[in-house]
Scaffold this active site. Structure first.
Site, PDB file in Angstrom:
ATOM      1  N   GLY A  76      -7.217   0.034   4.430  1.00 22.24           N
ATOM      2  CA  GLY A  76      -6.230  -1.341   4.217  1.00 22.24           C
ATOM      3  C   GLY A  76      -6.850  -2.685   4.333  1.00 22.24           C
ATOM      4  CG  ASP A  77      -8.345  -3.449   8.091  1.00 20.24           C
ATOM      5  OD1 ASP A  77      -7.328  -3.736   8.214  1.00 20.24           O
ATOM      6  OD2 ASP A  77      -8.868  -2.920   8.951  1.00 20.24           O
ATOM      7  N   GLY A 106      -1.610   4.219  -4.389  1.00 27.63           N
ATOM      8  CA  GLY A 106      -2.464   2.966  -4.558  1.00 27.63           C
ATOM      9  C   GLY A 106      -1.536   1.800  -4.309  1.00 27.63           C
ATOM     10  CB  SER A 127      -0.959   0.005   1.220  1.00 27.00           C
ATOM     11  OG  SER A 127      -1.814  -1.287   1.279  1.00 27.00           O
ATOM     12  N   GLY A 157      -0.149   4.442  -0.141  1.00 27.69           N
ATOM     13  CA  GLY A 157      -0.678   5.710  -0.024  1.00 27.69           C
ATOM     14  C   GLY A 157      -1.501   6.316  -1.512  1.00 27.69           C
ATOM     15  CB  ALA A 158      -1.590   9.615  -2.958  1.00 31.63           C
TER      16      ALA A 158
END
Length: 309
Positions: A248-249, A222, A217, A219-220
């Site tokens: 994130g889950d 993706g 992951s 952040g912006a």
């Protein structure tokens, strides 16, 4: 049946205030309480997508009873939590309505005895017998061995059940050596694991350490995936404002059900990114805005990094 493991379950409490100011009293405009912890959030999203899900981990004390009461009657979601003598933790999220920012307060969790850890392992191995995949999620409560996830991954591999690991720190370092099918760190967790802040370098290092596939992951930016089938980048199609707790889950849920449904990696990543974005605009962790998800899943553009190079 998909199995999710939340070793450190929680009763998630969310407060909304007009503006959060240090050293001041606040009037709370809205309160929500619901079962939480990363694996329970994953399970709730999977169930909403139509999958039968069993949740396991630990639950104890009055907070644990409230958590289990919150699971009762949930469609396609089955409670297999193991009792402990200590009290399940609470997490408190304070949402600042003026900025959209969220401040999170996380308790450590109950002290788990060796006998309780042994009872959990027995229950887990029984549940693997009917599982199509398993997600191992979140922190470890006090008393659980730091190598617990490595132990659980080896058990899943023996039972020929694919496993996704989503944790951090030393549990991630030890767990990845047991060769999970997928690990899903964020950028900070990946850097802590490998010592590199360059995602492409760090992901290659993580695969060398034992992960079959690494989905980071960023952040912006993706999600970026490094897999035996290729390397892909999946940015969100648009910036969405809201509460990122649980995003994130939801990505984990998208990756795991995509694996079970035998989707291609680009299809899995598009689903994970769309679910993550749709969670940001939902009011509570473990939920996603279905209309946003259904709109975005067709808009996510997954690029092959080999072609881009």
């Amino acid at each position: 049946m998909i199995l999710t493991v939340t070793m450190n379950t929680a009763l998630d409490i969310t407060y909304r205030v007009e503006a959060l100011r240090p050293h001041a009293s606040h009037r709370v405009s809205a309160v929500t309480e619901r079962p939480g912890g990363k694996g329970l959030n994953v399970a709730r999203v999977l169930a909403a997508l139509g999958h039968e899900v069993t949740v396991t981990g630990f639950a104890g004390g009055a907070t644990g009873r409230m958590l289990q009461d919150g699971l009762r009657g949930a469609e396609r979601l089955h409670d297999a939590l193991v009792p402990v003598s200590g009290a399940t933790r609470r997490t408190v999220a304070v949402v600042d309505a003026s900025t959209g920012d969220t401040t999170q307060l996380n308790e450590p969790g109950p002290l788990v005895s060796p006998a309780e850890w042994a009872a959990f392992q027995e229950a887990y191995e029984r549940l693997l017998g009917s599982a199509s995949a398993v997600a191992l999620c979140g922190s470890l409560p006090p008393g659980v061995p730091v190598g617990a996830y490595a132990t659980l991954i080896r058990a899943a591999r023996t039972a020929e059940v694919p496993v996704l690991l989503d944790t951090s720190g030393e549990p991630l370092r030890r767990g990845i050596a047991a060769r999970p099918d997928i690990v899903k760190p964020n950028a900070d967790e990946l850097a802590e694991l490998t010592g590199s802040h360059e995602p492409s370098v760090a992901m290659k290092d993580a695969r060398r350490r034992g992960a079959h596939a690494v989905v980071a992951s960023l952040g912006a930016q993706g999600l970026r995936a490094l897999t035996p089938d290729g390397t892909w980048q999946a940015p969100p199609p648009a910036r969405l404002d809201g509460n990122p707790t649980g995003a994130g889950d939801s990505a984990v849920a998208g990756l795991l059900c995509g694996y079970v449904e035998k989707l291609t990696w680009p299809e899995r990543l598009a689903r994970a990114v769309a679910l993550s974005a749709a969670t940001v605009v939902a009011p509570v962790a473990g939920e996603f805005d279905r209309a946003t998800y259904e709109r975005l899943v067709g808009e996510v553009r997954v690029t092959d990094q080999a072609d881009a190079a």
